[in-house]
Design a protein around this motif. Structure first.
Motif, PDB file in Angstrom:
ATOM      1  N   LYS A 119       0.782  -1.173   0.141  1.00 52.92           N
ATOM      2  CA  LYS A 119       0.001  -0.008  -0.060  1.00 52.92           C
ATOM      3  C   LYS A 119       1.123   1.114   0.099  1.00 52.92           C
ATOM      4  O   LYS A 119       0.386   2.423  -0.395  1.00 52.92           O
ATOM      5  CB  LYS A 119      -1.170   0.044   1.067  1.00 52.92           C
ATOM      6  CG  LYS A 119      -0.194  -0.008   2.384  1.00 52.92           C
ATOM      7  CD  LYS A 119      -1.221   0.195   3.567  1.00 52.92           C
ATOM      8  CE  LYS A 119      -0.394   0.177   4.894  1.00 52.92           C
ATOM      9  NZ  LYS A 119      -1.308   0.300   6.143  1.00 52.92           N
ATOM     10  N   ARG A 123       1.310   4.290  -7.756  1.00 51.87           N
ATOM     11  CA  ARG A 123       1.116   3.542  -8.675  1.00 51.87           C
ATOM     12  C   ARG A 123       2.013   3.314  -9.776  1.00 51.87           C
ATOM     13  O   ARG A 123       2.055   2.283 -10.101  1.00 51.87           O
ATOM     14  CB  ARG A 123      -0.162   4.442  -9.323  1.00 51.87           C
ATOM     15  CG  ARG A 123      -0.723   3.557 -10.377  1.00 51.87           C
ATOM     16  CD  ARG A 123      -2.175   4.254 -11.020  1.00 51.87           C
ATOM     17  NE  ARG A 123      -2.961   4.050 -10.213  1.00 51.87           N
ATOM     18  CZ  ARG A 123      -3.831   3.332  -9.709  1.00 51.87           C
ATOM     19  NH1 ARG A 123      -3.565   2.003 -10.376  1.00 51.87           N
ATOM     20  NH2 ARG A 123      -4.617   3.276  -8.838  1.00 51.87           N
ATOM     21  N   TRP A 124       2.882   4.373 -10.310  1.00 50.15           N
ATOM     22  CA  TRP A 124       3.936   4.024 -11.363  1.00 50.15           C
ATOM     23  C   TRP A 124       4.901   3.013 -10.850  1.00 50.15           C
ATOM     24  O   TRP A 124       5.441   2.402 -11.610  1.00 50.15           O
ATOM     25  CB  TRP A 124       4.566   5.477 -11.290  1.00 50.15           C
ATOM     26  CG  TRP A 124       5.531   5.889 -10.128  1.00 50.15           C
ATOM     27  CD1 TRP A 124       5.320   6.661  -9.256  1.00 50.15           C
ATOM     28  CD2 TRP A 124       6.922   5.292  -9.936  1.00 50.15           C
ATOM     29  NE1 TRP A 124       6.491   6.706  -8.283  1.00 50.15           N
ATOM     30  CE2 TRP A 124       7.369   5.989  -8.717  1.00 50.15           C
ATOM     31  CE3 TRP A 124       7.807   4.545 -10.562  1.00 50.15           C
ATOM     32  CZ2 TRP A 124       8.701   5.658  -8.135  1.00 50.15           C
ATOM     33  CZ3 TRP A 124       9.114   4.345 -10.080  1.00 50.15           C
ATOM     34  CH2 TRP A 124       9.325   4.867  -8.793  1.00 50.15           C
ATOM     35  N   LEU A 126       4.144   0.195  -8.717  1.00 48.89           N
ATOM     36  CA  LEU A 126       3.333  -0.893  -9.212  1.00 48.89           C
ATOM     37  C   LEU A 126       3.022  -1.231 -10.706  1.00 48.89           C
ATOM     38  O   LEU A 126       3.372  -2.505 -10.957  1.00 48.89           O
ATOM     39  CB  LEU A 126       2.008  -0.829  -8.466  1.00 48.89           C
ATOM     40  CG  LEU A 126       1.833  -0.761  -6.910  1.00 48.89           C
ATOM     41  CD1 LEU A 126       0.566  -0.295  -6.545  1.00 48.89           C
ATOM     42  CD2 LEU A 126       2.272  -1.980  -6.277  1.00 48.89           C
ATOM     43  N   ASP A 127       3.095  -0.370 -11.589  1.00 47.91           N
ATOM     44  CA  ASP A 127       2.931  -0.635 -12.707  1.00 47.91           C
ATOM     45  C   ASP A 127       4.246  -0.928 -13.409  1.00 47.91           C
ATOM     46  O   ASP A 127       4.319  -1.790 -14.249  1.00 47.91           O
ATOM     47  CB  ASP A 127       2.647   0.843 -13.534  1.00 47.91           C
ATOM     48  CG  ASP A 127       1.037   1.158 -13.281  1.00 47.91           C
ATOM     49  OD1 ASP A 127       0.193   0.123 -12.767  1.00 47.91           O
ATOM     50  OD2 ASP A 127       0.647   2.469 -13.507  1.00 47.91           O
TER      51      ASP A 127
END
Length: 136
Positions: A119, A123-124, A126-127
């Motif tokens: 968490k 996002r970048w 995780l991508d």
């Protein structure tokens, strides 16, 4: 006749001004670096450092520890600044509890150096992890 007054010695000794400024500066630096990390992308130096398998784990995971570390340092700034106005027993006790509460944020920061939670990953990141991981 009383020689010397004890009223001037009430409260705690004052923390040095440089200590208050240093902890405040480090806290601000931690918050700014955290914001830079969250807003970065897969081509940033943050990504390069994170995906460098040869680098030490602590250095690769340092961005995840910045936010809780900055909170801890901000709390220390408050406690150090408080020493300039200390003397009230109730507030002194509150500041003592505040100081001990700051150690919880330090513990979270140290834990994140070794095991950052999913968490906490932007996002970048995780991508980028999804893109670089081989398909099953």
């Amino acid at each position: 006749m009383i020689v010397g007054s004890t009223a001037a010695t009430a409260g705690y000794p004052h923390a040095p001004g440089w200590a208050v400024l240093a902890t405040a500066l480090l806290a601000v630096l931690g918050f700014v670096n955290h914001a830079r990390f969250v807003r970065a992308d897969g081509q940033s130096s943050w990504a390069g450092r994170y995906f460098d398998e040869d680098g030490p784990k602590e250095l690769r995971n340092l961005p995840f520890a910045q936010f809780p570390g900055a909170i801890m340092l901000a709390m220390w700034t408050v406690v150090l600044a408080y020493t300039w106005i200390s003397g009230n027993d109730a507030w002194d006790a509150v500041m003592g509890l505040f100081l001990f509460a700051s150690f919880a944020f330090g513990a979270v920061a140290v834990k994140r150096l070794y095991r950052p939670p999913q968490k906490a990953k932007p996002r970048w990141l995780l991508d980028e992890e999804r893109r670089l991981s081989p398909p099953p």
